[in-house]
Design a protein around this motif. Structure first.
Motif, PDB file in Angstrom:
ATOM      1  N   TYR A 116     -50.970  74.243  22.808  1.00 56.85           N
ATOM      2  CA  TYR A 116     -50.037  74.179  23.940  1.00 56.85           C
ATOM      3  C   TYR A 116     -50.789  74.682  25.159  1.00 56.85           C
ATOM      4  N   LEU A 117     -51.223  73.738  25.996  1.00 58.75           N
ATOM      5  CA  LEU A 117     -52.131  74.040  27.102  1.00 58.75           C
ATOM      6  C   LEU A 117     -51.397  74.068  28.441  1.00 58.75           C
ATOM      7  N   GLY A 118     -50.193  74.589  28.439  1.00 54.02           N
ATOM      8  CA  GLY A 118     -49.418  74.640  29.667  1.00 54.02           C
ATOM      9  C   GLY A 118     -48.390  75.746  29.618  1.00 54.02           C
ATOM     10  N   ALA A 119     -47.315  75.532  30.359  1.00 53.21           N
ATOM     11  CA  ALA A 119     -46.226  76.510  30.414  1.00 53.21           C
ATOM     12  C   ALA A 119     -44.930  75.792  30.746  1.00 53.21           C
ATOM     13  N   ASN A 120     -43.834  76.543  30.629  1.00 50.48           N
ATOM     14  CA  ASN A 120     -42.494  75.992  30.843  1.00 50.48           C
ATOM     15  C   ASN A 120     -42.299  74.738  30.006  1.00 50.48           C
ATOM     16  N   GLY A 121     -42.727  74.805  28.767  1.00 49.50           N
ATOM     17  CA  GLY A 121     -42.567  73.693  27.847  1.00 49.50           C
ATOM     18  C   GLY A 121     -41.381  73.905  26.920  1.00 49.50           C
ATOM     19  N   TRP A 122     -40.910  72.794  26.362  1.00 52.10           N
ATOM     20  CA  TRP A 122     -39.789  72.824  25.407  1.00 52.10           C
ATOM     21  C   TRP A 122     -38.618  73.614  26.012  1.00 52.10           C
ATOM     22  N   TYR A 123     -38.314  73.331  27.258  1.00 52.79           N
ATOM     23  CA  TYR A 123     -37.384  74.148  28.041  1.00 52.79           C
ATOM     24  C   TYR A 123     -35.997  73.509  28.122  1.00 52.79           C
ATOM     25  N   TRP A 124     -35.927  72.280  28.679  1.00 46.29           N
ATOM     26  CA  TRP A 124     -34.641  71.602  28.832  1.00 46.29           C
ATOM     27  C   TRP A 124     -34.423  70.595  27.716  1.00 46.29           C
ATOM     28  N   ARG A 125     -33.198  70.546  27.235  1.00 38.03           N
ATOM     29  CA  ARG A 125     -32.822  69.499  26.286  1.00 38.03           C
ATOM     30  C   ARG A 125     -32.468  68.240  27.062  1.00 38.03           C
ATOM     31  N   ILE A 126     -32.960  67.099  26.605  1.00 35.60           N
ATOM     32  CA  ILE A 126     -32.658  65.825  27.242  1.00 35.60           C
ATOM     33  C   ILE A 126     -32.109  64.865  26.204  1.00 35.60           C
ATOM     34  N   ALA A 127     -31.616  63.742  26.696  1.00 38.26           N
ATOM     35  CA  ALA A 127     -31.161  62.667  25.830  1.00 38.26           C
ATOM     36  C   ALA A 127     -31.725  61.353  26.347  1.00 38.26           C
ATOM     37  N   PHE A 128     -32.131  60.502  25.419  1.00 34.94           N
ATOM     38  CA  PHE A 128     -32.499  59.126  25.746  1.00 34.94           C
ATOM     39  C   PHE A 128     -31.291  58.232  25.495  1.00 34.94           C
ATOM     40  N   HIS A 129     -31.175  57.178  26.271  1.00 31.29           N
ATOM     41  CA  HIS A 129     -30.046  56.264  26.115  1.00 31.29           C
ATOM     42  C   HIS A 129     -30.199  55.448  24.836  1.00 31.29           C
ATOM     43  N   ARG A 130     -29.085  55.183  24.195  1.00 29.27           N
ATOM     44  CA  ARG A 130     -29.140  54.457  22.913  1.00 29.27           C
ATOM     45  C   ARG A 130     -29.502  52.984  23.095  1.00 29.27           C
ATOM     46  N   ASP A 131     -29.184  52.409  24.261  1.00 27.31           N
ATOM     47  CA  ASP A 131     -29.386  50.977  24.485  1.00 27.31           C
ATOM     48  C   ASP A 131     -30.403  50.674  25.577  1.00 27.31           C
ATOM     49  N   LEU A 132     -30.407  51.455  26.638  1.00 28.22           N
ATOM     50  CA  LEU A 132     -31.231  51.140  27.803  1.00 28.22           C
ATOM     51  C   LEU A 132     -32.599  51.796  27.692  1.00 28.22           C
ATOM     52  N   PRO A 133     -33.666  51.052  27.940  1.00 23.99           N
ATOM     53  CA  PRO A 133     -34.998  51.654  27.897  1.00 23.99           C
ATOM     54  C   PRO A 133     -35.309  52.410  29.175  1.00 23.99           C
ATOM     55  N   GLY A 134     -36.228  53.367  29.067  1.00 30.01           N
ATOM     56  CA  GLY A 134     -36.817  53.977  30.257  1.00 30.01           C
ATOM     57  C   GLY A 134     -35.935  54.904  31.035  1.00 30.01           C
ATOM     58  N   VAL A 135     -34.940  55.557  30.406  1.00 25.53           N
ATOM     59  CA  VAL A 135     -34.052  56.445  31.145  1.00 25.53           C
ATOM     60  C   VAL A 135     -33.745  57.668  30.288  1.00 25.53           C
ATOM     61  N   ILE A 136     -33.663  58.831  30.946  1.00 23.87           N
ATOM     62  CA  ILE A 136     -33.310  60.068  30.270  1.00 23.87           C
ATOM     63  C   ILE A 136     -32.168  60.743  31.022  1.00 23.87           C
ATOM     64  N   GLU A 137     -31.522  61.673  30.323  1.00 26.50           N
ATOM     65  CA  GLU A 137     -30.410  62.421  30.901  1.00 26.50           C
ATOM     66  C   GLU A 137     -30.646  63.906  30.701  1.00 26.50           C
ATOM     67  N   VAL A 138     -30.241  64.705  31.697  1.00 25.17           N
ATOM     68  CA  VAL A 138     -30.231  66.157  31.567  1.00 25.17           C
ATOM     69  C   VAL A 138     -28.912  66.674  32.127  1.00 25.17           C
ATOM     70  N   ARG A 139     -28.371  67.694  31.499  1.00 23.65           N
ATOM     71  CA  ARG A 139     -27.213  68.411  32.030  1.00 23.65           C
ATOM     72  C   ARG A 139     -27.657  69.861  32.236  1.00 23.65           C
ATOM     73  N   ARG A 140     -27.711  70.295  33.471  1.00 29.58           N
ATOM     74  CA  ARG A 140     -28.225  71.635  33.780  1.00 29.58           C
ATOM     75  C   ARG A 140     -27.078  72.631  33.652  1.00 29.58           C
ATOM     76  N   ALA A 141     -26.919  73.104  32.426  1.00 29.67           N
ATOM     77  CA  ALA A 141     -25.776  73.941  32.079  1.00 29.67           C
ATOM     78  C   ALA A 141     -26.147  75.418  32.070  1.00 29.67           C
ATOM     79  N   GLU A 142     -25.220  76.250  32.440  1.00 29.80           N
ATOM     80  CA  GLU A 142     -25.244  77.704  32.282  1.00 29.80           C
ATOM     81  C   GLU A 142     -26.314  78.409  33.102  1.00 29.80           C
ATOM     82  N   ASP A 143     -27.581  78.280  32.698  1.00 28.00           N
ATOM     83  CA  ASP A 143     -28.608  79.014  33.441  1.00 28.00           C
ATOM     84  C   ASP A 143     -29.931  78.285  33.356  1.00 28.00           C
ATOM     85  N   GLY A 144     -31.014  79.001  33.669  1.00 27.17           N
ATOM     86  CA  GLY A 144     -32.317  78.377  33.763  1.00 27.17           C
ATOM     87  C   GLY A 144     -32.673  78.122  35.220  1.00 27.17           C
ATOM     88  N   ILE A 145     -33.968  77.942  35.478  1.00 30.18           N
ATOM     89  CA  ILE A 145     -34.436  77.631  36.821  1.00 30.18           C
ATOM     90  C   ILE A 145     -34.020  76.198  37.134  1.00 30.18           C
TER      91      ILE A 145
END
Length: 759
Positions: A539-568
């Motif tokens: 692991y040659l970086g930082a701030n990794g494995w931080y936000w949970r995302i979702a990929f769309h079940r049908d559409l290619p090339g798109v992700i989703e994030v919900r910035r819940a509760e806390d975090g930068i």
């Protein structure tokens, strides 16, 4: 001004697979195309410089270019049907939550809510928000437009019952604007009508929600939520409208329904279902936000999968975006003998030194499932953090946030491409941006030109000598691997999500990028499964494995994030909207899923600062015999007091070890950074009560930990805890302690000899 731009319809492509390239030029003109292998994308003159290796290919040549526009703005489109303009009376109604009823700075525009309206022919009907923020209902007979406007402006972010009624027998039209909030309702009367209206002339156009037809496109986009739109073939009394939003409908009302769209059905999808008798389902364009609280949300349930009827709203935005939809200029099929790696399609209309007459469109060629005859599969894979690239795609936040220069403690340095996306907001936003109405951007796509994911892009954090970010920072690692003569394949985040652990199963070592921040559940599980098989992670970086995302079940090339509760984060999701619409999973930090990054990498995000980087000081643990291979040939106590990023190997964002958060108890913290300025601040999830000791010089939490540990199945993990680490690899002709430590670890990790857990 950028004179040529392009994008690919996929970021990852394998041997025998085809990728299409879409190209737009500022005016009709020819352009040249060729493929290059990207070795180093950083143009910093203090470093090795940009290295692009020309690779002759079938697409090489000249093509005719033309401007290709982008149409932003989400909406719903229902194919034209004669029943959509009833002759004996019409009532259209919906619940609205307007977020931008009046534009700032004196701008004006109309916002279509729902209608079957032809602007050119002055035919049909339309419920809209006028230039002053008032609800307006209008109808047209082909000659005259009759309209009626509510007396009071809509109130921002307050639910209102909105309706338009046409009574042909009485020759009247009525607009109803009835707020649910009793304080808002006190603004004025809830309905207004006019007489003398002729019959509506049907418009031969599609019915649309949140926009109106404009040729083959859409115009007058609406900003805000819409819930439960309904169309009836009757002129209802305004007092009867409340019953339209109670389910089930009264039998007499149900018999009058032309269409009744229920947005709570199949929330992950892109279809708006009509539960009325004619099944006039609508197609959702440009990904408006779903899993949004509806007018009837009570707070009793925050998980839309358990009570979808409380999430019957869709939030439309005039600046929503999914797919540019350009016509392809050409397609390229990857030859079987091309090695895996980072590539780009080089597009050029000239040779201007500022780069405005060229574009470099990245693609990543992964290895085929079967090894190429005569070529041994590498033991090493670079996991390309394409989800993070998508999250930051065309980031405008630093261009608009007046506090940005305070955060980095110096003047911003704008690149030409920064200015271009500022002038062309239709190129879409990043997951760090907010829509114009102030709501956060929760979807991001790569089906558009992403101009900050390009070789030569220097970044806004201060350009050369300070804060290189994302794609080009990762090419520092690729350049180092090339200099060391270490063969490697690439695997993208999308590959890992799609194929799971099998995407990385052939490799003994996986190298992360400098900032692998975004991971789906499937990606997370795949990495843990691979480690359980004996995989070795660097692991040659930082701030990794931080936000949970979702990929769309049908559409290619798109992700989703919900910035819940806390975090930068630059925005926060509305309460009750923390669950992903794509998957129904709870969003936010992985740490809030009881899966802190430390579980995967041994370290987790602890602080960030963007002025200058620092160095590491070795700890007594670095003399442990278990770590002897790491420091072979390294005598210095100070590690990484040099580098292309902020003049040090420890900086920008920092991760530290913490056993409470999942760092294994036998992990060795080999070195820790020190001397960070007070621009560095501890992350918000570490702060329960604000105190003065959250800055670099005051807080023991403000540090990067160089960490190593063995796993039970013969594998191991090495983590640097710093985004800036790879920026130090090339210092002094690649002969330095950061480079030596990295090489020592990589060569031992490539060795098949199992690691042994300490007793």
């Amino acid at each position: 001004m950028q004179k040529i731009v392009g994008y690919a319809d996929r970021l990852s492509v394998g041997p025998g697979e085809t990728v299409r390239f879409m190209v737009s030029t500022d005016r009709p003109r020819p352009f040249a195309a060729r493929m290059v292998r990207v070795i180093n994308g950083d143009a910093n003159p203090a470093g090795p410089g940009v290295k692009l290796e020309h690779r002759p290919s079938a697409i090489e040549g000249r093509y005719e270019g033309r401007p290709q526009p982008i149409a932003a703005g989400s909406h719903m489109r229902v194919p034209h049907h004669p029943r959509q303009t009833p002759e004996r009376g019409l009532t259209v109604a919906a619940m609205l939550w307007p977020t931008l009823p009046v534009l700032p700075d004196g701008e004006t525009r109309r916002q279509a809510v729902i209608g079957q309206w032809s602007e050119a022919e002055r035919r049909g009907w339309l419920l809209e928000v006028d230039e002053t923020g008032r609800l307006r209902f209008k109808v047209g007979d082909g000659r005259t437009v009759y309209s009626v406007t509510a007396p009071s402006p809509l109130t921002e972010r307050r639910w209102v019952l909105a309706a338009g009624i046409h009574d042909p027998a009485a020759g009247t039209i009525t607009v109803v604007q009835r707020a649910l909030d009793p304080y808002v309702a006190a603004q004025g009367p809830g309905e207004t009508a006019i007489d003398g209206v002729a019959a509506i002339a049907p418009a031969a156009v599609d019915l649309m929600v949140a926009a109106r037809p404009d040729g083959s496109g859409a115009a007058d986009h609406y900003d805000g939520k819409i819930d439960s739109p309904i169309l009836l073939a009757a002129a209802l009394d305004p007092d009867a409208l409340d019953g339209l939003f109670r389910r089930p409908l009264a039998p007499a009302t149900a018999a009058q329904v032309v269409a009744c769209w229920d947005f709570s059905i199949d929330i992950p999808g892109i279809t708006a279902y009509d539960v009325g008798p004619h099944q006039m389902h609508g197609a959702l364009h440009n990904l408006p936000a779903r899993a949004m609280k509806g007018w009837n949300w009570t707070g009793e349930c925050h998980d839309w999968t358990r009570k979808p009827e409380h999430y019957g709203a869709i939030h439309f935005h005039a600046d929503d975006f999914y797919d540019a939809g350009w016509e392809p200029a050409f397609a390229w099929t990857v030859p079987d003998d091309w090695p895996s790696g980072a590539y780009a399609c080089h597009l050029a209309v000239g040779d201007a030194e500022d780069g405005s007459e060229e574009d470099l469109v990245p693609v990543f060629v992964r290895a085929g499932k079967k090894p190429v005859p005569g070529r041994e599969r590498p033991k090493v894979a670079f996991l390309v953090p394409t989800a993070a690239y998508m999250a930051y795609a065309n980031d405008h936040n630093h261009l608009l946030d007046t506090s940005a220069e305070m955060v980095i403690n110096r003047l911003l340095v704008m690149q030409p491409s920064d200015l271009f996306i500022q002038e062309h907001p239709e190129y879409g936003l990043s997951l760090y941006d907010s829509h114009r109405d102030g709501s956060g951007v929760c979807y991001s796509s790569y089906l558009r030109p992403v101009l900050n994911m390009r070789p030569r892009y220097a970044g806004w954090l201060g350009a050369y000598g300070s804060g290189l970010w994302q794609y080009n920072a990762d090419t520092h690692l690729l350049d180092w691997l090339e200099a060391q003569g270490i063969p490697f394949d690439v695997v993208t985040d999308e590959d890992l999500h799609r194929d799971g652990v099998e995407a990385i199963a052939p490799y003994r070592v996986v190298l992360s990028g400098t900032h692998p921040e975004y991971h789906s559940t499937r990606m997370w599980d795949a990495m843990m499964a691979w480690q359980s098989r004996g995989g070795r992670l660097m692991y040659l970086g930082a701030n990794g494995w931080y936000w949970r995302i979702a990929f769309h079940r049908d559409l290619p090339g798109v992700i989703e994030v919900r910035r819940a509760e806390d975090g930068i984060r630059c925005w926060a999701a509305e309460p009750g909207e923390y669950y992903h619409s794509f998957t129904g999973e709870y969003g936010g930090l992985w740490r809030r899923q009881d899966r802190p990054p430390n579980v995967v990498t041994g370290v987790g995000f602890t602080a960030q600062g963007f002025d200058w980087c620092s160095y590491y000081r070795r700890t007594p643990a670095s003399r442990d015999p278990r770590a002897a291979f790491i420091f072979e040939g390294v005598e210095e106590e100070i590690i990484g007091n040099f580098g292309l990023i902020g003049n040090g190997a420890a900086g920008l964002e920092l991760d530290r070890a913490d056993m409470r958060l999942g760092t294994p108890p036998h992990a060795l913290v080999l070195a820790s950074s020190e001397g960070h300025s007070d621009i560095y601040l501890v992350v918000t999830e570490e702060v329960n009560v604000t105190t003065p000791d959250i800055t670099g010089s005051q807080s023991p939490l403000c540090r990067a930990d160089l960490t190593f540990y063995e796993t039970p199945s013969g594998g191991a993990v090495f983590s640097t805890g710093s985004i800036a680490w790879c920026g130090s690899l090339s210092h002094n002709g690649y002969d330095n302690n950061v480079s030596r430590i990295t090489a020592n670890v990589l060569r031992r990790f490539m060795d098949e000899t199992p690691f042994t857990m300490p007793r």
